[in-house]
Design an enzyme around this catalytic site. Sequence first.
Site, PDB file in Angstrom:
ATOM      1  N   HIS A 187     -21.768  24.844  32.191  1.00 14.30           N
ATOM      2  CA  HIS A 187     -20.748  23.893  31.725  1.00 14.30           C
ATOM      3  C   HIS A 187     -19.747  24.508  30.748  1.00 14.30           C
ATOM      4  O   HIS A 187     -19.366  23.880  29.752  1.00 14.30           O
ATOM      5  CB  HIS A 187     -21.410  22.670  31.106  1.00 14.30           C
TER       6      HIS A 187
ATOM      7  N   HIS B 282     -18.459  14.334  32.854  1.00 16.51           N
ATOM      8  CA  HIS B 282     -19.913  14.274  32.747  1.00 16.51           C
ATOM      9  C   HIS B 282     -20.394  12.933  32.178  1.00 16.51           C
ATOM     10  O   HIS B 282     -21.326  12.887  31.367  1.00 16.51           O
ATOM     11  CB  HIS B 282     -20.425  15.422  31.872  1.00 16.51           C
TER      12      HIS B 282
ATOM     13  N   GLU C  46     -21.072  13.810  39.241  1.00 12.01           N
ATOM     14  CA  GLU C  46     -20.058  14.770  38.803  1.00 12.01           C
ATOM     15  C   GLU C  46     -19.317  15.344  40.013  1.00 12.01           C
ATOM     16  O   GLU C  46     -19.827  16.225  40.707  1.00 12.01           O
ATOM     17  CB  GLU C  46     -20.721  15.894  38.005  1.00 12.01           C
TER      18      GLU C  46
END
Length: 352
Positions: free
Chosen positions: A104, A177, A316
């Site tokens: 991420h 997210h 996502e």
Amino acid sequence: MVYKHFFGRTPEGQAVTRFTMFNHNTMEVNLLNYGAAVHSICVPDRAGMVEDITLGCDTVADYMAAPHFGGTIGRVANRIAGASFELNGKTYPLCANDGRNHLHGGERGFDRQLWQWSTEDIDNVVVFSRTAQAGEEGYPGRLHVEVRYCLTQDDALIIHYTATAEEGDTLLNLTNHTYFNLAGQGKGDILNHRLELAADHFTPSDSELLPTGEVLPVAGTPLDFTTPHTIGERIAADWPQLKNAGGYDHNFLLRHDPESRNPLHPAAELSDPESGRRLTVFTTEPAVQLYSGNFLDGVPGKGGARYQKHGGVCLETQHCPDSPHHPQFPTILLRHGEIYESETVWFFGVDE
């Protein structure tokens, strides 16, 4: 009209602002310029009772330690194996913040940054922007990114991403997210939520949750959501893919017609039978990562809530994990001067 409120300060003393938007149907959306994040989405159930259906935090400090609640994830969402990749003949080391791998965007990915903001003349639009310099979190190339949120009068939240590689080539895979619990944030788990995915194939992962490079059909597996199933129905099945992840944490390849004139295609439909709330997702992205909140374990949330395991579910929309190491996956390469655009739309409704 967009209302602005002071939310808190970063450790460096920078002010964090919360932005509030309403529509005519009692829907309310709150955003933060910390992480260009969704702070809350409040929608009614079938009886008209309005609840906040997204997980989040009450303070900036809690957001800094939280598992990416509502944030814009970048430069590259999901995992990159070995925390490095090769581009134009050069190897770029990244932060290993998930075991030996990169996750991420690193320790201070886009969701850990303060974004600039602006509003537009039309109602219910907030635009967040930032420029990531070459070398930020190890990535090459200067990159300018904008995230535009628009709340419509028909209960849709549109997230439109635009980015430009301003200096050299780079990688880019953006997503949001947000963790959803359609019963209301902090109100138990999402195992009874019903889910349908517009996906016939998935990319299996190994014990580190990295893709093996295969593309397999979901048919005959607990990942088959081509027809609606509750999330909890098969989550504890004796199947290596689920055991590795402790639940669902898988990338699905979405069905779409490349000849279609509409770049948006269906991704998912999530519903809570008890409240009647429903979320339908459309996107321009080729894949969606289903994550069932497997690592939530007493994480502090809004209003004194403590989020339990499976207390929220993420959908996502993105490109595939570890794409730099799998050329058979859709590329996330963004060349110098190219413009990146992506859009995801969340429609909210009620089942009677």
